[in-house]
Design a protein around this motif. Sequence first.
Motif, PDB file in Angstrom:
ATOM      1  N   LEU A  32     -28.553  11.937  17.611  1.00  0.00           N
ATOM      2  CA  LEU A  32     -28.101  11.192  18.789  1.00  0.00           C
ATOM      3  C   LEU A  32     -26.597  10.940  18.741  1.00  0.00           C
ATOM      4  O   LEU A  32     -25.901  11.064  19.763  1.00  0.00           O
ATOM      5  CB  LEU A  32     -28.853   9.868  18.883  1.00  0.00           C
ATOM      6  CG  LEU A  32     -30.353   9.949  19.203  1.00  0.00           C
ATOM      7  CD1 LEU A  32     -30.992   8.568  19.141  1.00  0.00           C
ATOM      8  CD2 LEU A  32     -30.579  10.587  20.572  1.00  0.00           C
ATOM      9  N   ILE A  33     -26.100  10.602  17.558  1.00  0.00           N
ATOM     10  CA  ILE A  33     -24.661  10.342  17.409  1.00  0.00           C
ATOM     11  C   ILE A  33     -23.852  11.599  17.700  1.00  0.00           C
ATOM     12  O   ILE A  33     -22.867  11.569  18.460  1.00  0.00           O
ATOM     13  CB  ILE A  33     -24.350   9.823  15.992  1.00  0.00           C
ATOM     14  CG1 ILE A  33     -24.932   8.417  15.804  1.00  0.00           C
ATOM     15  CG2 ILE A  33     -22.835   9.798  15.743  1.00  0.00           C
ATOM     16  CD1 ILE A  33     -24.911   7.928  14.377  1.00  0.00           C
ATOM     17  N   LEU A  34     -24.260  12.722  17.123  1.00  0.00           N
ATOM     18  CA  LEU A  34     -23.529  13.967  17.327  1.00  0.00           C
ATOM     19  C   LEU A  34     -23.607  14.428  18.780  1.00  0.00           C
ATOM     20  O   LEU A  34     -22.617  14.906  19.343  1.00  0.00           O
ATOM     21  CB  LEU A  34     -24.065  15.054  16.392  1.00  0.00           C
ATOM     22  CG  LEU A  34     -23.758  14.854  14.901  1.00  0.00           C
ATOM     23  CD1 LEU A  34     -24.334  16.004  14.081  1.00  0.00           C
ATOM     24  CD2 LEU A  34     -22.257  14.747  14.676  1.00  0.00           C
ATOM     25  N   THR A  35     -24.774  14.267  19.387  1.00  0.00           N
ATOM     26  CA  THR A  35     -24.912  14.645  20.795  1.00  0.00           C
ATOM     27  C   THR A  35     -24.030  13.776  21.676  1.00  0.00           C
ATOM     28  O   THR A  35     -23.373  14.260  22.603  1.00  0.00           O
ATOM     29  CB  THR A  35     -26.385  14.522  21.247  1.00  0.00           C
ATOM     30  OG1 THR A  35     -27.205  15.366  20.432  1.00  0.00           O
ATOM     31  CG2 THR A  35     -26.535  14.956  22.697  1.00  0.00           C
ATOM     32  N   MET A  66     -37.212   6.567   6.534  1.00  0.00           N
ATOM     33  CA  MET A  66     -35.753   6.582   6.440  1.00  0.00           C
ATOM     34  C   MET A  66     -35.199   7.976   6.749  1.00  0.00           C
ATOM     35  O   MET A  66     -34.190   8.119   7.442  1.00  0.00           O
ATOM     36  CB  MET A  66     -35.298   6.142   5.052  1.00  0.00           C
ATOM     37  CG  MET A  66     -35.551   4.683   4.730  1.00  0.00           C
ATOM     38  SD  MET A  66     -34.685   3.524   5.835  1.00  0.00           S
ATOM     39  CE  MET A  66     -36.011   3.120   6.986  1.00  0.00           C
ATOM     40  N   ALA A  67     -35.859   9.019   6.234  1.00  0.00           N
ATOM     41  CA  ALA A  67     -35.385  10.388   6.449  1.00  0.00           C
ATOM     42  C   ALA A  67     -35.461  10.770   7.918  1.00  0.00           C
ATOM     43  O   ALA A  67     -34.503  11.322   8.483  1.00  0.00           O
ATOM     44  CB  ALA A  67     -36.203  11.366   5.601  1.00  0.00           C
ATOM     45  N   VAL A  68     -36.602  10.467   8.548  1.00  0.00           N
ATOM     46  CA  VAL A  68     -36.779  10.815   9.961  1.00  0.00           C
ATOM     47  C   VAL A  68     -35.821  10.020  10.839  1.00  0.00           C
ATOM     48  O   VAL A  68     -35.157  10.564  11.732  1.00  0.00           O
ATOM     49  CB  VAL A  68     -38.239  10.562  10.397  1.00  0.00           C
ATOM     50  CG1 VAL A  68     -38.385  10.733  11.909  1.00  0.00           C
ATOM     51  CG2 VAL A  68     -39.180  11.515   9.664  1.00  0.00           C
ATOM     52  N   ARG A  69     -35.723   8.718  10.569  1.00  0.00           N
ATOM     53  CA  ARG A  69     -34.858   7.862  11.381  1.00  0.00           C
ATOM     54  C   ARG A  69     -33.387   8.272  11.238  1.00  0.00           C
ATOM     55  O   ARG A  69     -32.656   8.327  12.229  1.00  0.00           O
ATOM     56  CB  ARG A  69     -35.038   6.403  10.971  1.00  0.00           C
ATOM     57  CG  ARG A  69     -34.324   5.413  11.881  1.00  0.00           C
ATOM     58  CD  ARG A  69     -34.558   3.992  11.418  1.00  0.00           C
ATOM     59  NE  ARG A  69     -35.965   3.638  11.436  1.00  0.00           N
ATOM     60  CZ  ARG A  69     -36.457   2.504  10.946  1.00  0.00           C
ATOM     61  NH1 ARG A  69     -35.644   1.625  10.376  1.00  0.00           N
ATOM     62  NH2 ARG A  69     -37.748   2.253  11.012  1.00  0.00           N
ATOM     63  N   ALA A  70     -32.971   8.568  10.021  1.00  0.00           N
ATOM     64  CA  ALA A  70     -31.580   8.977   9.799  1.00  0.00           C
ATOM     65  C   ALA A  70     -31.269  10.273  10.530  1.00  0.00           C
ATOM     66  O   ALA A  70     -30.199  10.418  11.134  1.00  0.00           O
ATOM     67  CB  ALA A  70     -31.317   9.140   8.301  1.00  0.00           C
ATOM     68  N   MET A  81     -26.754   6.842   5.582  1.00  0.00           N
ATOM     69  CA  MET A  81     -27.296   8.190   5.762  1.00  0.00           C
ATOM     70  C   MET A  81     -26.879   8.826   7.089  1.00  0.00           C
ATOM     71  O   MET A  81     -26.269   9.904   7.113  1.00  0.00           O
ATOM     72  CB  MET A  81     -28.826   8.157   5.646  1.00  0.00           C
ATOM     73  CG  MET A  81     -29.343   7.859   4.234  1.00  0.00           C
ATOM     74  SD  MET A  81     -28.640   8.910   2.938  1.00  0.00           S
ATOM     75  CE  MET A  81     -29.093  10.535   3.532  1.00  0.00           C
ATOM     76  N   ALA A  82     -27.218   8.159   8.222  1.00  0.00           N
ATOM     77  CA  ALA A  82     -26.878   8.756   9.518  1.00  0.00           C
ATOM     78  C   ALA A  82     -25.367   8.868   9.670  1.00  0.00           C
ATOM     79  O   ALA A  82     -24.841   9.912  10.068  1.00  0.00           O
ATOM     80  CB  ALA A  82     -27.488   7.943  10.655  1.00  0.00           C
ATOM     81  N   ILE A  83     -24.695   7.776   9.373  1.00  0.00           N
ATOM     82  CA  ILE A  83     -23.234   7.765   9.413  1.00  0.00           C
ATOM     83  C   ILE A  83     -22.728   6.934   8.241  1.00  0.00           C
ATOM     84  O   ILE A  83     -23.231   5.826   8.026  1.00  0.00           O
ATOM     85  CB  ILE A  83     -22.738   7.199  10.769  1.00  0.00           C
ATOM     86  CG1 ILE A  83     -21.230   7.320  10.900  1.00  0.00           C
ATOM     87  CG2 ILE A  83     -23.175   5.770  10.988  1.00  0.00           C
ATOM     88  CD1 ILE A  83     -20.712   7.072  12.314  1.00  0.00           C
ATOM     89  N   PRO A  84     -21.860   7.422   7.374  1.00  0.00           N
ATOM     90  CA  PRO A  84     -21.047   8.625   7.601  1.00  0.00           C
ATOM     91  C   PRO A  84     -21.514   9.894   6.915  1.00  0.00           C
ATOM     92  O   PRO A  84     -20.818  10.896   6.965  1.00  0.00           O
ATOM     93  CB  PRO A  84     -19.698   8.202   7.000  1.00  0.00           C
ATOM     94  CG  PRO A  84     -20.083   7.342   5.842  1.00  0.00           C
ATOM     95  CD  PRO A  84     -21.339   6.617   6.255  1.00  0.00           C
ATOM     96  N   LEU A  85     -22.693   9.895   6.242  1.00  0.00           N
ATOM     97  CA  LEU A  85     -23.066  11.079   5.472  1.00  0.00           C
ATOM     98  C   LEU A  85     -23.521  12.259   6.339  1.00  0.00           C
ATOM     99  O   LEU A  85     -23.089  13.388   6.130  1.00  0.00           O
ATOM    100  CB  LEU A  85     -24.157  10.715   4.461  1.00  0.00           C
ATOM    101  CG  LEU A  85     -23.717   9.773   3.337  1.00  0.00           C
ATOM    102  CD1 LEU A  85     -24.871   9.493   2.384  1.00  0.00           C
ATOM    103  CD2 LEU A  85     -22.543  10.370   2.578  1.00  0.00           C
ATOM    104  N   MET A  86     -24.422  12.011   7.312  1.00  0.00           N
ATOM    105  CA  MET A  86     -24.934  13.107   8.123  1.00  0.00           C
ATOM    106  C   MET A  86     -24.110  13.331   9.387  1.00  0.00           C
ATOM    107  O   MET A  86     -23.867  14.471   9.797  1.00  0.00           O
ATOM    108  CB  MET A  86     -26.406  12.841   8.476  1.00  0.00           C
ATOM    109  CG  MET A  86     -27.319  12.811   7.266  1.00  0.00           C
ATOM    110  SD  MET A  86     -29.017  12.312   7.642  1.00  0.00           S
ATOM    111  CE  MET A  86     -29.606  13.769   8.505  1.00  0.00           C
TER     112      MET A  86
END
Length: 209
Positions: A49-52, A39-43, A119-124
Amino acid sequence: MDAFLPALVTFFVIIDPIGIAPVFATLTEGASRAHRIRMAVRATVLAALILTGFAYGGAYLLGAMGISLDAFRGAGGVLLFLIAMDMIFEKRSERREKRTSDFQEKHHEAASDISVFPMAIPLMAGPGAIATIMLYMKQAGGDAQSQMAVLGAAGAVLLLCLTVLLLVGPIMRLVGDTVAQTIGRILGVILAALAVQLIFDAIGNTFGV
């Protein structure tokens, strides 16, 4: 490289690796170490990728769809609020207890995949981080070195996030279930407040309040 340090500090404050770590520990409570690592690595990868993607095409995408950044911020606030309610009322704990009655369900960890949301969105890679990277990339203009500095700053903070997420599990287990549940509910209230603030900001910016 002049853009690196300001961007690094900004991303660190916006993403807040220390702040999201206990949230991750709460949402993955009871999961295996392998699941936590996955989960940590995938997030982290998804957030990168989202930010890029938004760094190079965010303004065009939102504009083409007629979506303002404030609308995106408001939607993120609503979704974050729903997660906060789950944490406050321990709905995830109830679902986890039901799964323990069946061995197969107990080990079916794909059902508790939190890597994409929250985790990936919207937290990170939430509205704040997206807005920040879009702003810095706009300031960088066509300067490739400045663009790489901005992306490098975002990447450094995400790597710090990954490191913290990988280490927080054992630490949280040491404090015990009661303390962990208490922390989870407190964090749920904080997340709810953050979600409401995002919604207020979106409304205020839209209507000029």
